[in-house]
Design an enzyme around this catalytic site. Structure first.
Site, mmCIF file in Angstrom:
data_model
loop_
_atom_site.group_PDB
_atom_site.id
_atom_site.type_symbol
_atom_site.label_atom_id
_atom_site.label_comp_id
_atom_site.label_asym_id
_atom_site.label_seq_id
_atom_site.Cartn_x
_atom_site.Cartn_y
_atom_site.Cartn_z
ATOM 1 N N GLY A 151 0.974 -1.184 0.007
ATOM 2 C CA GLY A 151 0.160 -0.173 -0.038
ATOM 3 C C GLY A 151 0.917 1.273 -0.241
ATOM 4 N N SER A 152 0.253 2.410 -0.322
ATOM 5 C CA SER A 152 1.071 3.560 -0.192
ATOM 6 C C SER A 152 -0.007 4.812 0.128
ATOM 7 C CB SER A 152 1.724 3.802 -1.701
ATOM 8 O OG SER A 152 0.661 3.920 -2.767
ATOM 9 N N GLY A 153 0.554 5.830 0.483
ATOM 10 C CA GLY A 153 -0.232 7.128 0.832
ATOM 11 C C GLY A 153 0.544 8.292 0.518
ATOM 12 N N PHE A 154 0.013 9.433 1.059
ATOM 13 C CA PHE A 154 0.549 10.437 0.630
ATOM 14 C C PHE A 154 1.831 10.782 1.308
ATOM 15 C CE2 PHE A 154 1.149 15.388 1.434
ATOM 16 C CZ PHE A 154 0.604 15.798 0.201
ATOM 17 N N GLU A 157 4.753 4.737 2.486
ATOM 18 C CA GLU A 157 4.556 3.189 1.595
ATOM 19 C C GLU A 157 4.808 2.232 2.578
ATOM 20 O OE1 GLU A 157 7.019 3.265 -1.736
ATOM 21 O OE2 GLU A 157 8.827 2.543 -0.546
ATOM 22 N N VAL A 158 4.040 1.178 2.368
ATOM 23 C CA VAL A 158 4.070 -0.272 3.134
ATOM 24 C C VAL A 158 4.532 -1.245 2.183
ATOM 25 C CG1 VAL A 158 3.179 -1.724 4.518
ATOM 26 C CG2 VAL A 158 2.294 0.506 4.622
ATOM 27 N N LYS A 183 6.728 -0.236 6.864
ATOM 28 C CA LYS A 183 6.445 1.103 6.765
ATOM 29 C C LYS A 183 7.432 2.003 6.822
ATOM 30 C CE LYS A 183 2.454 4.235 7.798
ATOM 31 N NZ LYS A 183 1.089 4.212 8.496
ATOM 32 N N ASP A 319 -9.971 8.002 12.996
ATOM 33 C CA ASP A 319 -10.191 7.782 11.754
ATOM 34 C C ASP A 319 -10.843 6.163 11.514
ATOM 35 O OD1 ASP A 319 -10.131 8.033 9.009
ATOM 36 O OD2 ASP A 319 -7.800 8.149 8.737
#
Length: 488
Positions: A151-154, A157-158, A183, A319
């Site tokens: 996975g990845s985000g702003f 990344e994982v 991570k 969240d």
């Protein structure tokens, strides 16, 4: 003296009434034409009216006082009841369940850089007061990081990784490898990205381990000379729960049916019940190629268990949504991503209220969070209710007919999510309590867990026992993760 005056007035009234009966109307009228007598009659009647009004006001004040007293007494009883439930849940002898709730946090959060115990406020609001526990430092030489991204985000990344460990100190021993998720920041030269990984590492150390919370295994930090911070956590095979529900919607088995005598009632009020085969030991199939109502109940119960654990620390998630709940191949769940992205103003599905302030996942946020930015256990409870809507609708977007920019106005106008298609009416009644605009009237997560235990103990005893047995095994498996940071 006052009583005597009151007695005299009553005598006047009786006298005039008697005269009205004895004499004709004309005689009585002529008698009362005397100005002095007429004035006395008016005064007596006025004073008596005032006396009656005074009595009524006193009675009203007494009733209000009684109502206020009973209300306060009821609130105190509810608080005491909640405390008793919490004590019961934390006492293994009373609760008569597994010891998964008694696992100690891996970091004593009541004594780290704190003059005042950190339990006075959620630990994710006191992140600057925490320090990384050096026991979790991992030798980077033992860590292999794959290029395969989970996975990845702003900001980060994982990636999939393997952590190596020898079983003993002999030369002939084989090397064991553990699948992990690693991570890391997208850009190690960006200080805020590295700080986010560092803060999340400290937070996960402080949270400790629970079978429904994603567990930390260790970390590689700048203290070991590494050029970047690496957070190593459990590898959860099946990704997020929202994606799983969406993918398995076509094979879903609905175990919620109308009662046999339902034909006697209008369809709109026919009662629903569960159709479980209680003769089976395993109500839940561990196969990921199946999805049924039992699974939805299990996932919902496990999320409540995990959130109850976080609330006991205390830690506010901020969240909570199914996209942040991970699924194992044995259908146990892990709550992840504790809302730190909001601190660093990550956009995406978040929105900015009136163009300023911290980002928010509007469709899951409680009104007080949108208005004031105040996050508590009770705001997490609101989000939990929205997550249950996702659950029992098999992944539908909350308020799907409302745009992101209009969600807040839609909610504050009193609009609630409808009952999902695969939801029991009693479950939906509970969900509506989660969406009470007054946060003090929302149930705690302890109450949420208690509701599910009562709900399942009546309708699906085997299901409840199976879930608790599986969670006990998961707790034991998590406890063995410490071996990977304690052995050389």
């Amino acid at each position: 003296m006052c009583l005597k005056m009151r007695y005299e007035r009553i005598k006047y009234i009786l006298l005039f009434s008697l005269m009205h009966l004895v004499y004709s109307n004309s005689t009585f009228e002529s008698f009362t034409e005397n100005p002095h007598i007429s004035s006395q009659i008016s005064n007596v009647l006025y004073m008596d009216q005032m006396f009656i009004i005074y009595i009524l006001i006193c009675i009203l004040l007494i009733l209000i006082s009684v109502i206020v007293y009973l209300s306060k007494r009821y609130s105190q009883q509810m608080m005491q009841s909640s405390d008793n439930i919490t004590n019961r849940r934390s006492n293994p002898e009373v609760r008569n369940k597994s010891n998964i709730y008694d696992l100690p946090p891996l970091l004593d959060v009541t004594s780290v850089n704190e003059e005042t115990p950190i339990v006075k406020r959620p630990i994710n609001e006191r992140i600057e007061n925490l320090e990384f526990d050096p026991r979790f430092e991992i030798d980077q030489a033992k860590l292999e990081i794959s290029e395969d991204k989970l996975g990845s985000g702003f900001f980060g990344e994982v990636c999939y990784g393997l952590l190596s460990m020898r079983t003993s100190n002999t030369e002939t021993d084989t090397l064991q490898k553990l699948s992990v998720a690693v991570k890391q920041s997208n850009d190690p030269t960006q200080e805020n990205q590295e700080k986010m990984i560092e803060d999340e590492t400290k937070l996960m150390c402080a949270i400790g381990r629970n079978p429904n919370i994603l567990a930390i295994i260790g970390a590689v930090t700048a203290n070991s000379g590494s050029a970047r911070n690496l957070l190593i956590v459990e590898f959860v095979e099946c990704g997020d729960l929202l994606k799983f529900l969406e993918e398995k919607k076509s094979i879903f088995k609905d175990e919620l049916v109308y009662e046999k005598n339902g034909y006697l009632l209008p369809k709109s009020i026919r009662r629903k019940t569960y159709m479980f085969n209680e003769n089976e030991d395993d109500v839940i199939e561990e196969s990921l190629d199946s999805l049924c109502t039992s699974d939805l109940l299990s996932f919902s119960y496990q999320i409540a268990e995990g959130m109850e654990y976080l609330a006991s620390i205390p830690c506010v998630h901020r969240d909570l949504a199914l996209r942040n709940v991970l699924l194992n191949k044995n259908k146990t769940i892990r709550i992840a991503d504790f809302g730190l992205a909001r601190k660093y103003q990550v956009d995406g599905y978040y929105r900015i209220t009136k163009g300023v302030g911290t980002p928010m996942p509007a469709r899951w946020m409680a009104p007080e969070v949108m208005r004031e930015g105040k996050c508590t256990e009770k705001s997490d409870v609101w989000s939990y209710g929205v997550s249950l809507y996702e659950m029992f609708s098999l992944g539908e977007l909350p308020y799907s007919n409302v745009s992101n920019s209009d969600v807040f106005e839609h909610v504050v106008q009193g609009n609630q999510l409808p009952m999902p298609q695969y939801c029991h009416p009693k479950m939906y009644d509970r969900m509506k309590q989660f969406w009470n605009f007054d946060a003090t009237f929302r149930p705690s997560f302890s109450k949420c867990v208690e509701f599910f235990e009562e709900h399942l103990s009546v309708s699906a005893t085997n299901l409840l026992e199976q879930i608790q047995k599986t969670l006990k095994s998961e707790a034991e498996r998590q406890s063995k993760l410490e071996d990977w940071i304690r052995r050389d």
